[in-house]
Design a protein around this motif. Structure first.
Motif, PDB file in Angstrom:
ATOM      1  N   TYR A 112      11.041   6.899   5.971  1.00  0.00           N
ATOM      2  CA  TYR A 112       9.531   7.200   5.387  1.00  0.00           C
ATOM      3  C   TYR A 112       9.302   6.808   3.970  1.00  0.00           C
ATOM      4  CZ  TYR A 112       5.742  10.529   3.924  1.00  0.00           C
ATOM      5  OH  TYR A 112       4.663  10.911   3.545  1.00  0.00           O
ATOM      6  N   PHE A 113      10.582   7.086   3.200  1.00  0.00           N
ATOM      7  CA  PHE A 113      10.523   6.767   1.891  1.00  0.00           C
ATOM      8  C   PHE A 113      10.370   5.340   1.457  1.00  0.00           C
ATOM      9  CE2 PHE A 113      13.350  10.927   1.177  1.00  0.00           C
ATOM     10  CZ  PHE A 113      12.168  11.673   0.563  1.00  0.00           C
ATOM     11  N   LYS A 114      11.057   4.575   2.412  1.00  0.00           N
ATOM     12  CA  LYS A 114      11.007   3.175   2.116  1.00  0.00           C
ATOM     13  C   LYS A 114       9.632   2.520   2.597  1.00  0.00           C
ATOM     14  CE  LYS A 114      15.832   2.178   2.887  1.00  0.00           C
ATOM     15  NZ  LYS A 114      16.967   1.714   3.662  1.00  0.00           N
ATOM     16  N   GLU A 115       8.959   3.186   3.385  1.00  0.00           N
ATOM     17  CA  GLU A 115       7.563   2.782   3.701  1.00  0.00           C
ATOM     18  C   GLU A 115       6.497   3.098   2.777  1.00  0.00           C
ATOM     19  OE1 GLU A 115       6.964   4.438   7.868  1.00  0.00           O
ATOM     20  OE2 GLU A 115       8.137   2.763   8.656  1.00  0.00           O
ATOM     21  N   GLN A 125       8.015  12.061  -6.095  1.00  0.00           N
ATOM     22  CA  GLN A 125       6.773  12.412  -6.165  1.00  0.00           C
ATOM     23  C   GLN A 125       6.109  13.111  -4.908  1.00  0.00           C
ATOM     24  OE1 GLN A 125       4.357   9.320  -7.622  1.00  0.00           O
ATOM     25  NE2 GLN A 125       5.189   9.530  -9.646  1.00  0.00           N
ATOM     26  N   VAL A 126       6.969  12.819  -3.864  1.00  0.00           N
ATOM     27  CA  VAL A 126       6.588  13.524  -2.459  1.00  0.00           C
ATOM     28  C   VAL A 126       6.555  14.657  -2.330  1.00  0.00           C
ATOM     29  CG1 VAL A 126       6.663  13.066   0.087  1.00  0.00           C
ATOM     30  CG2 VAL A 126       7.367  11.178  -1.233  1.00  0.00           C
ATOM     31  N   PRO A 127       5.199  15.440  -2.235  1.00  0.00           N
ATOM     32  CA  PRO A 127       5.016  16.870  -2.112  1.00  0.00           C
ATOM     33  C   PRO A 127       6.162  17.349  -1.267  1.00  0.00           C
ATOM     34  CG  PRO A 127       3.038  15.715  -2.227  1.00  0.00           C
ATOM     35  CD  PRO A 127       3.896  14.553  -1.895  1.00  0.00           C
ATOM     36  N   LEU A 138       6.913  16.576   3.030  1.00  0.00           N
ATOM     37  CA  LEU A 138       8.295  16.292   3.416  1.00  0.00           C
ATOM     38  C   LEU A 138       8.699  17.250   4.660  1.00  0.00           C
ATOM     39  CD1 LEU A 138      10.556  15.269   0.499  1.00  0.00           C
ATOM     40  CD2 LEU A 138       9.709  13.861   2.357  1.00  0.00           C
ATOM     41  N   GLU A 139       8.161  18.562   4.675  1.00  0.00           N
ATOM     42  CA  GLU A 139       8.738  19.649   5.455  1.00  0.00           C
ATOM     43  C   GLU A 139       7.909  19.298   6.658  1.00  0.00           C
ATOM     44  OE1 GLU A 139      10.858  22.528   7.385  1.00  0.00           O
ATOM     45  OE2 GLU A 139      11.158  21.522   5.326  1.00  0.00           O
ATOM     46  N   ARG A 140       6.651  19.031   6.633  1.00  0.00           N
ATOM     47  CA  ARG A 140       5.907  18.618   8.003  1.00  0.00           C
ATOM     48  C   ARG A 140       6.349  17.487   8.683  1.00  0.00           C
ATOM     49  NH1 ARG A 140       1.212  18.544   5.647  1.00  0.00           N
ATOM     50  NH2 ARG A 140       0.728  16.324   5.807  1.00  0.00           N
ATOM     51  N   GLU A 141       6.891  16.356   7.820  1.00  0.00           N
ATOM     52  CA  GLU A 141       7.332  15.152   8.400  1.00  0.00           C
ATOM     53  C   GLU A 141       8.559  15.598   9.269  1.00  0.00           C
ATOM     54  OE1 GLU A 141       6.945  11.271   9.064  1.00  0.00           O
ATOM     55  OE2 GLU A 141       5.586  12.447   8.180  1.00  0.00           O
ATOM     56  N   ARG A 142       9.493  16.334   8.539  1.00  0.00           N
ATOM     57  CA  ARG A 142      10.894  16.785   9.303  1.00  0.00           C
ATOM     58  C   ARG A 142      10.319  17.266  10.364  1.00  0.00           C
ATOM     59  NH1 ARG A 142      12.802  17.439   3.826  1.00  0.00           N
ATOM     60  NH2 ARG A 142      14.840  16.114   3.499  1.00  0.00           N
ATOM     61  N   ASN A 195       0.801  -1.255   0.212  1.00  0.00           N
ATOM     62  CA  ASN A 195       0.128  -0.033   0.144  1.00  0.00           C
ATOM     63  C   ASN A 195       0.758   1.090   0.039  1.00  0.00           C
ATOM     64  OD1 ASN A 195      -2.222   1.456  -0.017  1.00  0.00           O
ATOM     65  ND2 ASN A 195      -2.707   1.475   2.181  1.00  0.00           N
ATOM     66  N   PRO A 196       1.717   1.354  -1.013  1.00  0.00           N
ATOM     67  CA  PRO A 196       2.439   2.709  -0.895  1.00  0.00           C
ATOM     68  C   PRO A 196       1.733   3.936  -1.411  1.00  0.00           C
ATOM     69  CG  PRO A 196       2.599   1.496  -3.012  1.00  0.00           C
ATOM     70  CD  PRO A 196       1.957   0.588  -2.220  1.00  0.00           C
ATOM     71  N   ASP A 197       2.288   4.977  -1.323  1.00  0.00           N
ATOM     72  CA  ASP A 197       1.531   6.245  -1.565  1.00  0.00           C
ATOM     73  C   ASP A 197       1.749   7.018  -2.694  1.00  0.00           C
ATOM     74  OD1 ASP A 197      -0.348   6.540   0.688  1.00  0.00           O
ATOM     75  OD2 ASP A 197       1.432   6.813   2.223  1.00  0.00           O
ATOM     76  N   TYR A 198       3.321   6.658  -3.248  1.00  0.00           N
ATOM     77  CA  TYR A 198       3.971   7.201  -4.245  1.00  0.00           C
ATOM     78  C   TYR A 198       4.763   6.255  -5.277  1.00  0.00           C
ATOM     79  CZ  TYR A 198       2.908  11.262  -0.899  1.00  0.00           C
ATOM     80  OH  TYR A 198       2.153  11.855  -0.143  1.00  0.00           O
ATOM     81  N   VAL A 199       4.796   6.498  -6.364  1.00  0.00           N
ATOM     82  CA  VAL A 199       5.870   5.679  -7.143  1.00  0.00           C
ATOM     83  C   VAL A 199       7.248   5.834  -6.499  1.00  0.00           C
ATOM     84  CG1 VAL A 199       6.746   5.085  -9.394  1.00  0.00           C
ATOM     85  CG2 VAL A 199       4.458   5.585  -9.207  1.00  0.00           C
ATOM     86  N   SER A 200       7.677   7.225  -6.422  1.00  0.00           N
ATOM     87  CA  SER A 200       9.024   7.504  -6.011  1.00  0.00           C
ATOM     88  C   SER A 200       9.256   8.601  -5.066  1.00  0.00           C
ATOM     89  CB  SER A 200       9.955   7.916  -7.331  1.00  0.00           C
ATOM     90  OG  SER A 200       9.616   9.050  -7.792  1.00  0.00           O
ATOM     91  N   ARG A 201      10.392   8.867  -4.590  1.00  0.00           N
ATOM     92  CA  ARG A 201      10.568   9.883  -3.614  1.00  0.00           C
ATOM     93  C   ARG A 201      10.325  11.157  -4.174  1.00  0.00           C
ATOM     94  NH1 ARG A 201      16.239  10.017  -0.842  1.00  0.00           N
ATOM     95  NH2 ARG A 201      15.670   7.867  -0.333  1.00  0.00           N
TER      96      ARG A 201
END
Length: 216
Positions: free
Chosen positions: A151-154, A113-115, A119-123, A105-111
């Motif tokens: 996070y990217f690997k998940e 594509q992550v908005p 990423l800023e909020r995650e950091r 159940n990934p959200d994106y194809v690659s890193r």
């Protein structure tokens, strides 16, 4: 050491590489099959990286349905020619990717594509967690980046551990196929549907169910 036809045949069966490539790898490694496999994988992945910039506009859209229709996945996987798109090797790859999406159940194809705002909020969250844990300032940034990689690997399909061989990533598995067939391959997009998704109900771990069926 003499390189026999049997050694070449065994290496070819285990790697899918061409006969001459197998022979060269065996000569280079003095007949050591395991080292020859590593040699072929290294060269194959390097070739795959060189092909990454080539246009891949052919391919297939393939489906995977799990659990009697509880989970459905559509994946578009591209290659360079219609000929390769029709091969069993390519179709199996696309099917395995669809199965991966169903299970992980990934959200994106690659890193890529992550908005940026996600990423800023995650950091920010990860930094706050590290501070709460009492970590020293000088190591927090390194810790945060390490957790971002997790996070990217998940969440990113290409970086997830491949469900049939968790020692390699999905991207590595694709590159190995590129090395075998000689064309660039890319995953363009996917869609995953799960019955009742978004409707409040008792949670059921369908992903774990998919994994159990794959292993059985």
């Amino acid at each position: 050491m003499d390189i026999t036809a049997g050694m070449v045949k065994e290496l070819r069966e285990r790697t899918g590489a061409g006969m001459m490539d197998c022979k060269k790898a065996l000569v280079a490694t003095e007949g050591d099959i395991e080292k020859a496999i590593d040699e072929l994988r290294t060269k194959g992945l390097a070739k795959a990286a060189k092909k990454a910039g080539r246009t891949a506009s052919e391919g297939v859209v393939i489906s995977y349905i799990h659990g009697g229709g509880r989970i459905g996945v559509l994946v578009e996987v591209n290659c360079e020619t219609d000929f390769v798109a029709k091969t069993d090797d390519f179709k199996q790859l696309a099917y395995d990717i669809a199965m991966q999406v169903a299970a992980s159940n990934p959200d994106y194809v690659s890193r890529q594509q992550v908005p940026a705002e996600i990423l800023e909020r995650e950091r920010e969250v990860l930094k706050a967690q590290a501070l709460e844990e009492g970590k020293p300032e000088k190591v927090i940034e390194k810790m945060v980046e390490g957790r971002i990689d997790k996070y990217f690997k998940e969440h990113c399909l290409l970086e997830q551990p491949y469900i049939k061989d968790p020692d390699k990533s999905v991207e590595t598995m694709i590159h190995e196929t590129v090395a075998r067939i000689g064309e660039n391959i890319s995953v363009r997009r996917f869609a995953r549907f799960e019955v009742g998704e978004g409707i409040e109900k008792e949670a059921t771990d369908f992903a774990a169910e998919v994994m159990s069926q794959i292993k059985s």
